[in-house]
Design an enzyme around this catalytic site. Structure first.
Site, short mmCIF file in Angstrom:
data_model
loop_
_atom_site.label_atom_id
_atom_site.label_comp_id
_atom_site.label_asym_id
_atom_site.label_seq_id
_atom_site.Cartn_x
_atom_site.Cartn_y
_atom_site.Cartn_z
N SER A 1 -0.53 4.10 0.98
CA SER A 1 -1.17 5.00 1.95
C SER A 1 -0.27 5.35 3.14
O SER A 1 -0.27 6.53 3.56
CB SER A 1 -2.49 4.39 2.45
OG SER A 1 -3.36 4.24 1.37
N GLY B 1 -17.33 -2.83 -14.22
CA GLY B 1 -17.13 -3.37 -12.88
C GLY B 1 -18.15 -2.83 -11.89
O GLY B 1 -18.45 -1.62 -11.90
N ALA B 2 -18.72 -3.73 -11.08
CA ALA B 2 -19.69 -3.32 -10.06
C ALA B 2 -19.26 -3.88 -8.70
O ALA B 2 -20.09 -4.27 -7.89
CB ALA B 2 -21.08 -3.80 -10.44
N GLY C 1 -4.94 5.72 -12.31
CA GLY C 1 -5.57 5.41 -11.03
C GLY C 1 -4.91 6.05 -9.82
O GLY C 1 -5.50 6.12 -8.74
N ILE D 1 -8.83 2.94 -12.94
CA ILE D 1 -8.58 3.13 -11.50
C ILE D 1 -7.46 2.22 -11.00
O ILE D 1 -6.97 2.38 -9.90
CB ILE D 1 -9.87 2.99 -10.65
CG1 ILE D 1 -10.31 1.55 -10.47
CG2 ILE D 1 -10.99 3.84 -11.20
CD1 ILE D 1 -11.29 1.39 -9.32
N LYS E 1 -13.85 -4.17 2.96
CA LYS E 1 -14.61 -2.92 2.80
C LYS E 1 -16.12 -3.10 3.02
O LYS E 1 -16.81 -2.15 3.36
CB LYS E 1 -14.39 -2.35 1.41
CG LYS E 1 -13.04 -1.68 1.21
CD LYS E 1 -12.97 -1.13 -0.20
CE LYS E 1 -11.75 -0.30 -0.43
NZ LYS E 1 -11.73 0.27 -1.77
N SER F 1 0.82 -1.21 0.00
CA SER F 1 0.00 0.00 0.00
C SER F 1 0.86 1.27 0.00
O SER F 1 1.89 1.35 0.68
CB SER F 1 -0.89 0.01 1.24
OG SER F 1 -1.52 1.27 1.32
N ASN G 1 -21.10 -5.33 -15.97
CA ASN G 1 -20.42 -6.18 -14.99
C ASN G 1 -20.54 -7.65 -15.37
O ASN G 1 -21.56 -8.08 -15.89
CB ASN G 1 -20.98 -5.95 -13.59
CG ASN G 1 -20.10 -6.57 -12.52
OD1 ASN G 1 -18.90 -6.28 -12.48
ND2 ASN G 1 -20.65 -7.43 -11.69
N ASP H 1 -14.11 6.54 -1.97
CA ASP H 1 -13.73 6.10 -3.32
C ASP H 1 -14.49 6.87 -4.40
O ASP H 1 -13.91 7.28 -5.41
CB ASP H 1 -14.01 4.60 -3.51
CG ASP H 1 -12.94 3.72 -2.87
OD1 ASP H 1 -11.79 4.22 -2.71
OD2 ASP H 1 -13.23 2.56 -2.55
N ASP I 1 -24.39 8.29 5.11
CA ASP I 1 -25.48 7.90 4.21
C ASP I 1 -24.93 7.32 2.91
O ASP I 1 -25.41 6.30 2.42
CB ASP I 1 -26.36 9.12 3.90
CG ASP I 1 -27.14 9.55 5.14
OD1 ASP I 1 -27.23 8.75 6.09
OD2 ASP I 1 -27.64 10.69 5.15
N1 LIG Z 1 -7.16 3.98 -7.56
C1 LIG Z 1 -7.83 3.77 -6.44
O1 LIG Z 1 -7.89 4.61 -5.54
C2 LIG Z 1 -8.56 2.48 -6.24
C3 LIG Z 1 -9.55 2.38 -5.22
C4 LIG Z 1 -10.23 1.19 -5.08
C5 LIG Z 1 -9.94 0.11 -5.90
N2 LIG Z 1 -8.96 0.24 -6.86
C6 LIG Z 1 -8.67 -0.89 -7.77
O2 LIG Z 1 -9.84 -1.17 -8.48
C7 LIG Z 1 -9.95 -2.56 -8.74
C8 LIG Z 1 -11.31 -3.06 -8.25
O3 LIG Z 1 -11.38 -2.90 -6.84
P1 LIG Z 1 -12.69 -3.30 -6.02
O4 LIG Z 1 -12.40 -2.99 -4.61
O5 LIG Z 1 -13.90 -2.73 -6.65
O6 LIG Z 1 -12.69 -4.89 -6.23
P2 LIG Z 1 -13.93 -5.90 -6.10
O7 LIG Z 1 -14.91 -5.41 -5.10
O8 LIG Z 1 -13.31 -7.25 -5.94
O9 LIG Z 1 -14.66 -5.83 -7.55
C9 LIG Z 1 -14.02 -6.26 -8.72
C10 LIG Z 1 -14.95 -6.04 -9.90
O10 LIG Z 1 -14.24 -6.39 -11.09
C11 LIG Z 1 -14.96 -7.42 -11.79
N3 LIG Z 1 -13.99 -8.36 -12.35
C12 LIG Z 1 -12.96 -8.96 -11.70
N4 LIG Z 1 -12.27 -9.73 -12.56
C13 LIG Z 1 -12.89 -9.63 -13.76
C14 LIG Z 1 -12.65 -10.21 -15.04
N5 LIG Z 1 -11.63 -11.05 -15.26
N6 LIG Z 1 -13.49 -9.89 -16.06
C15 LIG Z 1 -14.53 -9.04 -15.86
N7 LIG Z 1 -14.80 -8.46 -14.66
C16 LIG Z 1 -13.99 -8.75 -13.64
C17 LIG Z 1 -15.83 -8.09 -10.74
O11 LIG Z 1 -16.94 -8.68 -11.40
P3 LIG Z 1 -17.91 -9.72 -10.64
O12 LIG Z 1 -18.93 -8.88 -9.93
O13 LIG Z 1 -18.48 -10.52 -11.74
O14 LIG Z 1 -17.04 -10.52 -9.72
C18 LIG Z 1 -16.21 -6.89 -9.86
O15 LIG Z 1 -17.25 -6.16 -10.42
C19 LIG Z 1 -8.76 -3.20 -8.04
O16 LIG Z 1 -7.74 -3.40 -8.99
C20 LIG Z 1 -8.33 -2.16 -7.02
O17 LIG Z 1 -6.96 -2.23 -6.73
C21 LIG Z 1 -8.29 1.40 -7.04
#
Ligand SMILES: NC(=O)c1ccc[n+]([C@@H]2O[C@H](COP(=O)([O-])OP(=O)(O)OC[C@H]3O[C@@H](n4cnc5c(N)ncnc54)[C@H](OP(=O)(O)O)[C@@H]3O)[C@@H](O)[C@H]2O)c1
Length: 270
Positions: A19, A125-126, A233, A210, A66, A17, A147, A102, A78
Protein backbone atom coordinates in the site's frame (compact mmCIF):
# COMPACT_ATOMS: atom_id res chain seq x y z
CA UNK A 1 7.46 20.24 2.76
CA UNK A 2 4.92 22.70 4.08
CA UNK A 3 1.30 21.51 4.36
CA UNK A 4 2.11 17.94 3.44
CA UNK A 5 -0.82 15.75 4.39
CA UNK A 6 -0.16 12.48 6.13
CA UNK A 7 -1.81 9.13 5.37
CA UNK A 8 -0.81 5.70 6.57
CA UNK A 9 -1.37 2.08 7.37
CA UNK A 10 -1.73 0.65 10.86
CA UNK A 11 -1.35 -3.04 11.61
CA UNK A 12 1.18 -5.62 12.64
CA UNK A 13 3.17 -6.63 10.68
CA UNK A 14 3.15 -3.93 7.98
CA UNK A 15 6.63 -4.09 6.49
CA UNK A 16 5.66 -6.17 3.42
CA UNK A 17 2.61 -4.09 2.57
CA UNK A 18 2.32 -2.85 -1.02
CA UNK A 19 0.00 0.00 0.00
CA UNK A 20 2.71 2.64 0.73
CA UNK A 21 4.24 2.21 -2.75
CA UNK A 22 0.82 2.27 -4.44
CA UNK A 23 -0.59 5.31 -2.60
CA UNK A 24 2.62 7.34 -2.74
CA UNK A 25 2.79 6.70 -6.51
CA UNK A 26 -0.83 7.88 -6.80
CA UNK A 27 -0.17 11.05 -4.77
CA UNK A 28 2.76 11.82 -7.06
CA UNK A 29 0.79 11.06 -10.24
CA UNK A 30 -2.08 13.31 -9.13
CA UNK A 31 0.29 16.02 -7.80
CA UNK A 32 -1.15 15.77 -4.28
CA UNK A 33 1.13 17.03 -1.53
CA UNK A 34 0.80 13.98 0.74
CA UNK A 35 2.73 10.97 1.97
CA UNK A 36 1.58 7.50 3.06
CA UNK A 37 3.57 5.65 5.70
CA UNK A 38 3.34 2.20 7.28
CA UNK A 39 3.03 2.23 11.10
CA UNK A 40 3.59 -0.99 13.00
CA UNK A 41 1.26 -0.70 15.99
CA UNK A 42 1.25 -2.52 19.33
CA UNK A 43 -1.12 -0.25 21.24
CA UNK A 44 -4.08 0.48 18.95
CA UNK A 45 -5.84 2.98 21.22
CA UNK A 46 -2.71 5.12 21.63
CA UNK A 47 -2.00 4.91 17.91
CA UNK A 48 -5.47 6.26 17.05
CA UNK A 49 -5.10 9.03 19.64
CA UNK A 50 -1.72 9.92 18.16
CA UNK A 51 -3.11 9.90 14.62
CA UNK A 52 -5.86 12.31 15.68
CA UNK A 53 -3.39 14.58 17.47
CA UNK A 54 -1.14 14.66 14.42
CA UNK A 55 -4.02 15.43 12.07
CA UNK A 56 -3.49 12.32 9.93
CA UNK A 57 -5.97 12.59 7.04
CA UNK A 58 -6.56 8.94 6.33
CA UNK A 59 -5.54 5.46 7.38
CA UNK A 60 -5.76 1.92 6.16
CA UNK A 61 -6.18 -0.69 8.84
CA UNK A 62 -4.86 -4.20 8.44
CA UNK A 63 -4.51 -7.39 10.47
CA UNK A 64 -4.98 -7.82 13.36
CA UNK A 65 -6.94 -4.60 13.99
CA UNK A 66 -9.72 -4.48 11.38
CA UNK A 67 -12.37 -5.48 13.91
CA UNK A 68 -11.05 -3.87 17.10
CA UNK A 69 -10.62 -0.48 15.41
CA UNK A 70 -14.42 0.00 15.40
CA UNK A 71 -14.49 0.96 19.08
CA UNK A 72 -12.09 3.89 18.53
CA UNK A 73 -13.97 5.58 15.67
CA UNK A 74 -16.41 8.50 15.66
CA UNK A 75 -18.49 7.10 12.82
CA UNK A 76 -18.78 3.87 10.85
CA UNK A 77 -20.36 3.40 7.41
CA UNK A 78 -23.44 1.19 7.30
CA UNK A 79 -21.63 -1.51 5.30
CA UNK A 80 -18.63 -1.60 7.66
CA UNK A 81 -21.02 -1.80 10.63
CA UNK A 82 -22.81 -4.82 9.17
CA UNK A 83 -19.55 -6.52 8.14
CA UNK A 84 -18.02 -5.66 11.53
CA UNK A 85 -14.68 -4.73 10.02
CA UNK A 86 -13.00 -1.47 8.91
CA UNK A 87 -10.00 -1.21 6.59
CA UNK A 88 -10.16 2.51 5.75
CA UNK A 89 -10.46 5.58 7.98
CA UNK A 90 -11.22 9.05 6.67
CA UNK A 91 -10.54 12.10 8.83
CA UNK A 92 -13.62 14.27 8.24
CA UNK A 93 -12.90 17.59 9.99
CA UNK A 94 -11.42 15.88 13.00
CA UNK A 95 -13.87 12.96 13.10
CA UNK A 96 -12.47 9.53 12.24
CA UNK A 97 -14.98 7.67 10.07
CA UNK A 98 -14.50 3.98 9.22
CA UNK A 99 -15.28 2.22 5.93
CA UNK A 100 -14.77 -1.25 4.54
CA UNK A 101 -13.48 -1.37 0.95
CA UNK A 102 -12.64 -5.11 0.85
CA UNK A 103 -16.08 -6.17 -0.38
CA UNK A 104 -16.27 -3.53 -3.10
CA UNK A 105 -12.64 -4.29 -4.02
CA UNK A 106 -13.43 -7.97 -4.54
CA UNK A 107 -16.64 -7.15 -6.42
CA UNK A 108 -14.84 -4.81 -8.81
CA UNK A 109 -12.01 -7.31 -9.33
CA UNK A 110 -14.56 -9.98 -10.25
CA UNK A 111 -16.61 -7.65 -12.44
CA UNK A 112 -13.52 -6.77 -14.41
CA UNK A 113 -13.50 -10.35 -15.72
CA UNK A 114 -16.97 -11.86 -15.32
CA UNK A 115 -20.67 -11.09 -15.15
CA UNK A 116 -21.83 -11.80 -11.59
CA UNK A 117 -25.60 -11.69 -11.92
CA UNK A 118 -27.22 -15.13 -11.65
CA UNK A 119 -23.86 -16.76 -10.90
CA UNK A 120 -23.52 -19.18 -7.98
CA UNK A 121 -20.64 -18.17 -5.74
CA UNK A 122 -18.75 -20.27 -3.21
CA UNK A 123 -16.65 -18.33 -0.69
CA UNK A 124 -14.15 -20.22 1.46
CA UNK A 125 -13.54 -18.40 4.74
CA UNK A 126 -15.65 -16.19 7.00
CA UNK A 127 -12.92 -13.98 8.44
CA UNK A 128 -12.80 -10.21 7.89
CA UNK A 129 -12.31 -10.50 4.12
CA UNK A 130 -14.68 -13.45 3.64
CA UNK A 131 -17.48 -11.63 5.48
CA UNK A 132 -17.00 -8.45 3.46
CA UNK A 133 -16.99 -10.39 0.19
CA UNK A 134 -19.99 -12.57 1.08
CA UNK A 135 -22.02 -9.55 2.24
CA UNK A 136 -21.24 -7.48 -0.86
CA UNK A 137 -21.82 -10.28 -3.39
CA UNK A 138 -24.96 -11.54 -1.68
CA UNK A 139 -26.69 -8.28 -2.65
CA UNK A 140 -26.29 -9.38 -6.27
CA UNK A 141 -26.43 -13.15 -6.41
CA UNK A 142 -26.52 -16.48 -4.55
CA UNK A 143 -23.60 -17.03 -2.17
CA UNK A 144 -22.56 -20.01 -0.06
CA UNK A 145 -19.81 -19.67 2.53
CA UNK A 146 -17.90 -22.62 3.94
CA UNK A 147 -15.85 -21.94 7.05
CA UNK A 148 -13.73 -24.03 9.40
CA UNK A 149 -15.53 -22.56 12.42
CA UNK A 150 -19.23 -23.24 11.89
CA UNK A 151 -20.47 -20.40 14.12
CA UNK A 152 -18.80 -17.78 11.92
CA UNK A 153 -20.37 -19.31 8.80
CA UNK A 154 -23.82 -19.35 10.40
CA UNK A 155 -23.50 -15.70 11.47
CA UNK A 156 -23.50 -14.80 7.78
CA UNK A 157 -27.01 -16.11 7.32
CA UNK A 158 -28.26 -12.66 8.45
CA UNK A 159 -27.02 -11.40 5.04
CA UNK A 160 -29.07 -14.03 3.24
CA UNK A 161 -25.93 -16.09 2.65
CA UNK A 162 -25.98 -19.84 3.21
CA UNK A 163 -23.24 -20.54 5.75
CA UNK A 164 -21.97 -24.04 6.48
CA UNK A 165 -19.11 -25.69 8.26
CA UNK A 166 -16.26 -26.57 5.90
CA UNK A 167 -16.04 -30.34 5.37
CA UNK A 168 -14.66 -32.57 2.63
CA UNK A 169 -18.15 -33.53 1.47
CA UNK A 170 -19.47 -29.95 1.38
CA UNK A 171 -16.34 -28.74 -0.39
CA UNK A 172 -16.88 -31.39 -3.08
CA UNK A 173 -20.57 -30.61 -3.41
CA UNK A 174 -20.35 -26.81 -3.49
CA UNK A 175 -17.21 -26.71 -5.66
CA UNK A 176 -19.17 -28.43 -8.38
CA UNK A 177 -22.32 -26.34 -7.68
CA UNK A 178 -20.47 -23.01 -7.97
CA UNK A 179 -19.78 -20.95 -11.06
CA UNK A 180 -17.25 -18.87 -9.12
CA UNK A 181 -15.00 -20.19 -6.32
CA UNK A 182 -13.35 -17.61 -4.07
CA UNK A 183 -10.59 -18.35 -1.58
CA UNK A 184 -10.83 -15.91 1.36
CA UNK A 185 -8.67 -17.99 3.71
CA UNK A 186 -4.90 -17.55 4.03
CA UNK A 187 -4.34 -21.09 2.67
CA UNK A 188 -1.78 -20.82 -0.12
CA UNK A 189 -0.17 -17.63 1.18
CA UNK A 190 3.58 -18.15 0.80
CA UNK A 191 3.01 -21.91 0.82
CA UNK A 192 2.36 -24.58 -1.78
CA UNK A 193 -1.14 -25.57 -0.61
CA UNK A 194 -4.62 -25.10 -2.01
CA UNK A 195 -7.95 -24.93 -0.18
CA UNK A 196 -9.63 -26.78 -3.11
CA UNK A 197 -8.24 -30.01 -4.61
CA UNK A 198 -7.54 -29.34 -8.31
CA UNK A 199 -9.67 -32.26 -9.47
CA UNK A 200 -12.79 -30.53 -8.10
CA UNK A 201 -12.37 -27.65 -10.55
CA UNK A 202 -13.63 -27.72 -14.09
CA UNK A 203 -13.71 -25.71 -17.29
CA UNK A 204 -16.14 -22.76 -17.38
CA UNK A 205 -15.66 -22.07 -13.66
CA UNK A 206 -13.94 -18.99 -12.32
CA UNK A 207 -11.34 -19.27 -9.54
CA UNK A 208 -10.56 -16.11 -7.59
CA UNK A 209 -7.88 -16.25 -4.90
CA UNK A 210 -7.66 -13.17 -2.69
CA UNK A 211 -4.20 -14.28 -1.56
CA UNK A 212 -1.65 -12.40 -3.71
CA UNK A 213 1.64 -13.81 -2.47
CA UNK A 214 2.51 -15.69 -4.59
CA UNK A 215 0.61 -14.05 -7.42
CA UNK A 216 -0.22 -17.46 -8.85
CA UNK A 217 -1.15 -19.60 -5.87
CA UNK A 218 -1.50 -23.37 -6.10
CA UNK A 219 -5.28 -22.88 -6.33
CA UNK A 220 -4.92 -20.61 -9.35
CA UNK A 221 -2.31 -22.82 -11.00
CA UNK A 222 -4.50 -25.91 -10.72
CA UNK A 223 -7.58 -23.94 -11.76
CA UNK A 224 -5.76 -22.67 -14.84
CA UNK A 225 -4.71 -26.23 -15.69
CA UNK A 226 -8.35 -27.31 -15.33
CA UNK A 227 -9.35 -24.64 -17.86
CA UNK A 228 -10.89 -22.15 -15.40
CA UNK A 229 -10.68 -18.40 -15.73
CA UNK A 230 -8.40 -17.27 -12.89
CA UNK A 231 -8.25 -13.96 -11.01
CA UNK A 232 -5.42 -13.18 -8.63
CA UNK A 233 -5.59 -11.34 -5.30
CA UNK A 234 -3.61 -8.36 -6.55
CA UNK A 235 -6.69 -7.26 -8.50
CA UNK A 236 -8.65 -7.12 -5.24
CA UNK A 237 -5.80 -5.34 -3.52
CA UNK A 238 -5.68 -2.59 -6.13
CA UNK A 239 -9.46 -2.17 -6.35
CA UNK A 240 -9.88 -1.95 -2.56
CA UNK A 241 -6.96 0.50 -2.47
CA UNK A 242 -8.55 2.53 -5.29
CA UNK A 243 -11.73 2.80 -3.22
CA UNK A 244 -9.74 4.00 -0.18
CA UNK A 245 -7.97 6.58 -2.36
CA UNK A 246 -11.32 7.76 -3.73
CA UNK A 247 -12.70 8.15 -0.19
CA UNK A 248 -9.66 10.23 0.82
CA UNK A 249 -9.24 12.41 -2.27
CA UNK A 250 -12.41 12.18 -4.35
CA UNK A 251 -10.28 10.89 -7.24
CA UNK A 252 -11.04 7.58 -8.95
CA UNK A 253 -7.52 6.30 -9.66
CA UNK A 254 -6.23 4.16 -12.53
CA UNK A 255 -6.14 0.57 -11.23
CA UNK A 256 -3.81 -0.61 -13.97
CA UNK A 257 -1.30 2.01 -12.93
CA UNK A 258 -1.71 0.82 -9.30
CA UNK A 259 -1.23 -2.80 -10.32
CA UNK A 260 1.93 -1.98 -12.27
CA UNK A 261 3.37 -0.17 -9.24
CA UNK A 262 2.61 -3.23 -7.08
CA UNK A 263 4.07 -5.65 -9.65
CA UNK A 264 7.24 -3.58 -9.80
CA UNK A 265 7.61 -3.80 -6.00
CA UNK A 266 6.93 -7.56 -6.03
CA UNK A 267 9.54 -8.03 -8.79
CA UNK A 268 12.16 -6.25 -6.70
CA UNK A 269 11.53 -8.29 -3.54
CA UNK A 270 11.68 -11.69 -5.28
N1 LIG B 1 -6.22 -9.22 -1.88
C1 LIG B 1 -6.66 -8.43 -0.92
O1 LIG B 1 -6.91 -7.24 -1.11
C2 LIG B 1 -6.88 -8.97 0.45
C3 LIG B 1 -7.65 -8.24 1.39
C4 LIG B 1 -7.87 -8.78 2.65
C5 LIG B 1 -7.30 -10.00 2.98
N2 LIG B 1 -6.54 -10.67 2.06
C6 LIG B 1 -5.97 -11.99 2.39
O2 LIG B 1 -7.04 -12.85 2.67
C7 LIG B 1 -6.69 -13.79 3.67
C8 LIG B 1 -7.73 -13.74 4.79
O3 LIG B 1 -7.71 -12.46 5.40
P1 LIG B 1 -8.71 -12.08 6.58
O4 LIG B 1 -8.40 -10.68 6.95
O5 LIG B 1 -10.10 -12.44 6.23
O6 LIG B 1 -8.19 -13.06 7.73
P2 LIG B 1 -8.98 -13.57 9.03
O7 LIG B 1 -9.96 -12.56 9.48
O8 LIG B 1 -7.92 -14.06 9.96
O9 LIG B 1 -9.83 -14.84 8.51
C9 LIG B 1 -9.21 -16.01 8.03
C10 LIG B 1 -10.27 -17.00 7.58
O10 LIG B 1 -9.61 -18.13 7.02
C11 LIG B 1 -10.00 -19.31 7.74
N3 LIG B 1 -8.83 -20.18 7.86
C12 LIG B 1 -7.60 -19.83 8.31
N4 LIG B 1 -6.78 -20.90 8.24
C13 LIG B 1 -7.52 -21.94 7.78
C14 LIG B 1 -7.22 -23.30 7.51
N5 LIG B 1 -6.01 -23.82 7.71
N6 LIG B 1 -8.22 -24.09 7.04
C15 LIG B 1 -9.46 -23.59 6.83
N7 LIG B 1 -9.79 -22.29 7.07
C16 LIG B 1 -8.83 -21.48 7.52
C17 LIG B 1 -10.47 -18.83 9.10
O11 LIG B 1 -11.38 -19.79 9.62
P3 LIG B 1 -11.85 -19.76 11.16
O12 LIG B 1 -13.02 -18.82 11.21
O13 LIG B 1 -12.22 -21.16 11.44
O14 LIG B 1 -10.66 -19.29 11.95
C18 LIG B 1 -11.15 -17.50 8.72
O15 LIG B 1 -12.43 -17.71 8.23
C19 LIG B 1 -5.29 -13.40 4.12
O16 LIG B 1 -4.37 -14.22 3.45
C20 LIG B 1 -5.14 -11.97 3.66
O17 LIG B 1 -3.81 -11.63 3.38
C21 LIG B 1 -6.33 -10.18 0.81
Amino acid sequence: MINTQLYGLIGKPVEHSLSPAIHNALFKKHKINAVYLPFEVDDLESAVKGARALGIQGLNVTMPYKERILEFLDGISDDAKVIGSVNTIVNREGKFVGYNTDGIGALKALKRFVEIKNKRILVLGAGGAGRAIAYTLSKLTEVVVLNRTERKAKELEKFGVKGEKLSKGRLEYYSSWADIVINATPIGMNEDRSPVPGELLKKNQVAFDIVYSPLETRLLMEAREAGCLTIDGLWMLVYQGAESFRLWTGIKPDVEFMRNVALEVLKNVQ
